[in-house]
Write an enzyme that holds these catalytic residues in place. Structure first.
Site, mmCIF file in Angstrom:
data_model
loop_
_atom_site.group_PDB
_atom_site.id
_atom_site.type_symbol
_atom_site.label_atom_id
_atom_site.label_comp_id
_atom_site.label_asym_id
_atom_site.label_seq_id
_atom_site.Cartn_x
_atom_site.Cartn_y
_atom_site.Cartn_z
ATOM 1 N N CYS A 1 0.908 -1.297 -0.035
ATOM 2 C CA CYS A 1 -0.067 0.074 0.168
ATOM 3 C C CYS A 1 1.049 1.351 -0.111
ATOM 4 C CB CYS A 1 -0.979 0.188 1.189
ATOM 5 S SG CYS A 1 -1.227 -1.677 1.991
ATOM 6 N N LYS B 1 -12.591 -5.181 6.803
ATOM 7 C CA LYS B 1 -12.302 -5.898 5.718
ATOM 8 C C LYS B 1 -13.592 -6.665 5.329
ATOM 9 C CE LYS B 1 -8.738 -8.503 6.976
ATOM 10 N NZ LYS B 1 -7.478 -9.054 6.945
ATOM 11 N N ARG C 1 6.581 -11.485 5.375
ATOM 12 C CA ARG C 1 5.888 -11.268 6.657
ATOM 13 C C ARG C 1 6.570 -12.486 7.472
ATOM 14 N NH1 ARG C 1 -0.505 -10.238 5.235
ATOM 15 N NH2 ARG C 1 -0.001 -8.656 3.750
ATOM 16 N N HIS D 1 -8.300 -1.462 -0.770
ATOM 17 C CA HIS D 1 -7.409 -2.400 -0.852
ATOM 18 C C HIS D 1 -8.115 -3.730 -1.247
ATOM 19 C CE1 HIS D 1 -4.322 -0.308 2.085
ATOM 20 N NE2 HIS D 1 -5.523 0.415 2.304
ATOM 21 N N GLN E 1 1.313 -11.107 -3.678
ATOM 22 C CA GLN E 1 -0.114 -10.838 -3.764
ATOM 23 C C GLN E 1 -0.378 -10.431 -4.991
ATOM 24 O OE1 GLN E 1 -1.882 -7.979 -0.989
ATOM 25 N NE2 GLN E 1 -0.190 -8.315 0.579
ATOM 26 N N ASP F 1 -2.347 -7.865 -5.961
ATOM 27 C CA ASP F 1 -2.671 -6.693 -4.960
ATOM 28 C C ASP F 1 -3.322 -5.525 -6.066
ATOM 29 O OD1 ASP F 1 -3.170 -5.439 -2.726
ATOM 30 O OD2 ASP F 1 -1.187 -4.895 -2.401
ATOM 31 N N HIS G 1 -4.745 -1.242 -5.177
ATOM 32 C CA HIS G 1 -5.189 -0.217 -4.351
ATOM 33 C C HIS G 1 -6.335 0.725 -5.224
ATOM 34 C CE1 HIS G 1 -2.190 -1.875 -2.167
ATOM 35 N NE2 HIS G 1 -2.790 -1.586 -0.990
HETATM 36 C C1 TSB Z 1 -5.105 -6.305 -0.294
HETATM 37 N N1 TSB Z 1 -2.838 -4.309 2.102
HETATM 38 C C2 TSB Z 1 -3.643 -5.315 1.695
HETATM 39 C C3 TSB Z 1 -3.769 -5.449 0.090
HETATM 40 O O1 TSB Z 1 -3.718 -4.192 -0.422
HETATM 41 C C4 TSB Z 1 -3.221 -6.613 2.503
HETATM 42 O O2 TSB Z 1 -1.919 -6.644 2.446
HETATM 43 N N2 TSB Z 1 -4.033 -7.488 2.948
HETATM 44 S S1 TSB Z 1 -3.865 -8.675 3.730
HETATM 45 O O3 TSB Z 1 -2.865 -8.425 5.003
HETATM 46 O O4 TSB Z 1 -5.251 -9.164 4.060
HETATM 47 O O5 TSB Z 1 -3.161 -9.954 2.663
HETATM 48 C C5 TSB Z 1 -3.573 -10.072 1.405
HETATM 49 C C6 TSB Z 1 -3.981 -11.496 1.381
HETATM 50 O O6 TSB Z 1 -2.663 -12.235 1.208
HETATM 51 C C7 TSB Z 1 -4.852 -12.207 2.408
HETATM 52 O O7 TSB Z 1 -5.880 -12.104 1.843
HETATM 53 C C8 TSB Z 1 -4.384 -13.671 2.423
HETATM 54 O O8 TSB Z 1 -4.938 -14.336 1.125
HETATM 55 C C9 TSB Z 1 -2.900 -13.513 1.793
HETATM 56 N N3 TSB Z 1 -2.007 -13.976 2.767
HETATM 57 C C10 TSB Z 1 -1.720 -13.189 4.088
HETATM 58 N N4 TSB Z 1 -0.653 -13.803 4.811
HETATM 59 C C11 TSB Z 1 -0.369 -14.926 3.952
HETATM 60 C C12 TSB Z 1 0.711 -15.767 3.921
HETATM 61 N N5 TSB Z 1 1.600 -15.712 5.321
HETATM 62 N N6 TSB Z 1 1.017 -16.726 2.971
HETATM 63 C C13 TSB Z 1 0.195 -16.616 1.948
HETATM 64 N N7 TSB Z 1 -0.696 -15.809 2.018
HETATM 65 C C14 TSB Z 1 -1.073 -14.920 2.559
HETATM 66 ZN ZN ZN Z 2 -3.232 -2.605 0.630
#
Ligand code: TSB
Ligand code: ZN
Length: 583
Positions: A276, A411, A305, A457, A323, A325, A327
């Site tokens: 983001c 969300k 992460r 997002h 992702q 992703d 925005h």
């Molecule tokens: C959608 N900032 C928002 C983005 O713009 C975001 O990061 N959202 S999130 O934290 O929900 O992460 C997006 C998606 O990543 C989640 O819905 C999930 O499907 C996936 N995700 C989250 N953590 C993991 C992980 N450790 N391993 C694999 N996929 C993951």
């Molecule tokens: Zn985001």
């Protein structure tokens, strides 16, 4: 698959069985100390400190045997209430229970349950007698950190499940076995989709050529859909400075989920956990009028992460992920419309992939958790009400979950159930009034005044990693033609006479863009056919004398015993139709 935790009777029965397990362990390992033994959706577990003992497979059998004996003895399970003083005295030699007692607030009624020679601190309730815990099975064991903290001691966690009848137990174990076969980690290995290596690190999968092919198809698929919806796509670096993440608020509210900072010259960097902030800066790079909005910035973006080493799992929960992703920068009036388009896109994608079992979850903040959520009651109230209003207008059933929001806003998550383990979020669509403010974003409205945009997002696949994991489990590894890494396996019936024609067909199909292999080994046709099925290749071609003479193609689909002979043109038409229909 039944969820034990959601069934009142089974929940109590399994909890009592956890106590029976603890009693049996105490008999066999008198030094054992017990931490917690909760009921979970798959049954129960107990975390046990066994000192220096590390359990082996055969130990489970011994423990089971002792449990059977105790169950037959049929002692009653008796509840006692204790004062705090009595409880502290009773468990004075057990640091784990003392810890639990100290964590209880003043008003908690402390209770313990006794069966024969064994007493455990417990809230209950329990079944009347251990006799009822008759049809159980210990399933597995693993190490688990005390309180889930990697700095703490490793305890041994033993898992089990209990039912009211032998038949229920048998059915459940059969179902469990089937799910294990579906586990994407198993399929991923068999079909060479991804691998892990300790030199790369836990939660850092390597995508093998077959996996990379699947991922590329997913990327192309969603890119095309997004492009048609007016998205633009960008590339941004997978690091950012600490200041970037201080500006966004991640540094204050998301730090536990991030890799630690690294210093390069005078700058402090972090591997990014989200994209983001980068996209906010891209928006800010230009002046915007209300006429430009919505602006939809997408990226297939790599994030890092911190996930506990015990929590990482195949492609489903990783530490390095990509992702799908985007925005969306919108005016307040555009929120409803844009949100609906995202939900419609999610539904259209799920239809294309045949995903039917999912739940929408409205993820709200926990107002008491000041660390995890940005502290602005008014903003949260506005965002949550708006999101609820949008959801109610969409007619999509959903349930609410407190404490699952992002730190910046509520969300709408889509939850699915993997073959093994608890539910996970796949798609997500989030409403954010905070980050645009923190990055001081604006647009000029129709009166020439500066306004702050709202950000949505969204990630349709979530991550390519998690989506692929889920896809492999949903399809049991039998992918539709358009996604399959190898689409067609060509089998010449006799290498001496039919190899040339096989080569000709192979080149012809490759030129048309199909992913083809030819089995040039000098093996029997039946052997080669069997292998084609084991590899789950969607279409096998059988090319013999008749096909050579007539210039035709005989093919068999995975799962069918029927062989069809068609002209080359008909065959291409068949492939095109199957791909178009995503069969
Ligand atoms: C959608 N900032 C928002 C983005 O713009 C975001 O990061 N959202 S999130 O934290 O929900 O992460 C997006 C998606 O990543 C989640 O819905 C999930 O499907 C996936 N995700 C989250 N953590 C993991 C992980 N450790 N391993 C694999 N996929 C993951
Ligand atoms: Zn985001």
């Amino acid at each position: 698959m039944i969820n034990i935790k959601e069934d009142e009777r089974l929940s109590v029965l399994n909890h009592s069985c956890a106590h029976l397990l603890a009693q049996a362990v105490k008999h066999l390992y008198p030094e054992a100390k017990f931490w917690v033994g909760p009921v979970i959706s798959e049954g129960f577990y107990y975390d046990i400190d066994l000192g220096d003992v590390t359990l082996k497979e055969e130990d489970l059998e011994k423990i089971e045997k002792e449990m059977k004996k105790l169950s037959k003895d049929g002692k009653r399970i008796v509840r006692h209430e204790l004062s705090r003083k009595e409880a502290l005295e009773m468990f004075k030699d057990d640091p784990y229970k003392i810890d639990l007692i100290n964590e209880m607030d003043e008003n908690t009624v402390i209770t313990c349950y006794t069966q024969g020679d064994f007493t455990d601190l417990c809230r209950g309730p329990h079944v009347e007698s251990v006799k009822e815990c008759k049809h159980f099975k210990l399933l597995k064991f693993s190490g688990s950190y005390y309180k889930g903290d990697a700095n703490n001691k490793v305890l041994q966690r033993i898992y089990g499940v209990c039912f009211d009848s032998e038949e229920d137990l048998k059915n459940y174990l059969e179902e469990l076995e089937e799910l294990k076969q579906r586990d994407h980690r198993k399929i991923g290995k068999e079909q060479e989709i991804f691998m892990n290596h300790e030199l790369v690190g836990a939660g850092m999968p390597l995508w093998l050529p077959n996996g990379a092919l699947i991922r590329k198809q997913l990327e192309n698929y969603i890119y095309e859909k997004e492009e048609k919806m007016g998205y633009v796509h960008v590339y941004t670096p997978c690091v950012g400075t600490v200041n970037l993440y201080k500006t966004s608020g991640h540094w204050d509210h998301y730090k536990e989920n991030m890799f630690p900072m690294m210093k390069v010259d005078d700058e402090e960097f972090v591997l990014r956990p989200m994209n983001c902030p980068h996209h906010m800066l891209i928006y800010k790079n230009k002046l915007h009028s209300y006429r430009d909005l919505p602006i939809r910035i997408g990226e297939f973006a790599t994030d890092f992460r911190y996930e506990a080493s015990g929590a990482v799992k195949g492609l489903e929960r990783v530490r390095c992920m990509c992702q799908n992703d985007a925005h969306l920068f919108v005016t307040p009036e555009q929120i409803g419309d844009e949100f609906k388009k995202v939900v419609d896109l999610i539904l259209a994608v799920y239809k294309d992939f045949g995903i039917k079992n999912y739940k929408f979850r409205l993820s709200l903040r926990d107002p008491k958790d000041k660390d995890k959520y940005f502290d602005d009651d008014e903003m949260w109230e506005m965002a949550e009400n708006k999101l609820r209003e949008v959801l109610d207008s969409l007619n999509t059933p959903y349930y609410e979950a407190i404490g699952e929001a992002a730190f910046y806003g509520p969300k709408l998550d889509v939850e699915v159930k993997p073959a093994v383990g608890p539910e996970v979020t796949l798609s997500t669509c989030q409403l954010d009034f905070l980050l645009p403010r923190r990055f001081d974003l604006n647009y000029i409205d129709s009166n020439g005044e500066k306004q702050v945009p709202v950000v949505i997002h969204r990630a349709i696949f979530g991550t390519f990693d998690r989506f692929t994991a889920f896809l492999l489990e949903e399809t049991k590894g039998i992918l539709p033609l358009w996604l399959s890494p190898t689409q067609i396996n060509i089998i010449p019936v006799n290498m001496e006479y039919h190899e040339e024609y096989a080569r000709e067909i192979e080149h012809w199909l490759q030129e048309k863009g199909y992913r083809v292999i030819t089995d040039y080994r000098n093996e029997k046709l039946s052997y080669k056919m069997r292998e084609s099925v084991i590899k789950k290749i969607p279409v096998s071609l059988i090319l013999g004398q008749k096909e050579v003479d007539e210039g035709t193609i005989s093919y068999r689909e995975f799962g069918s015993t029927e062989t069809k002979t068609v002209s080359k043109e008909e065959f291409i038409k068949y492939l095109e139709e199957r791909i178009e229909e995503k069969r």
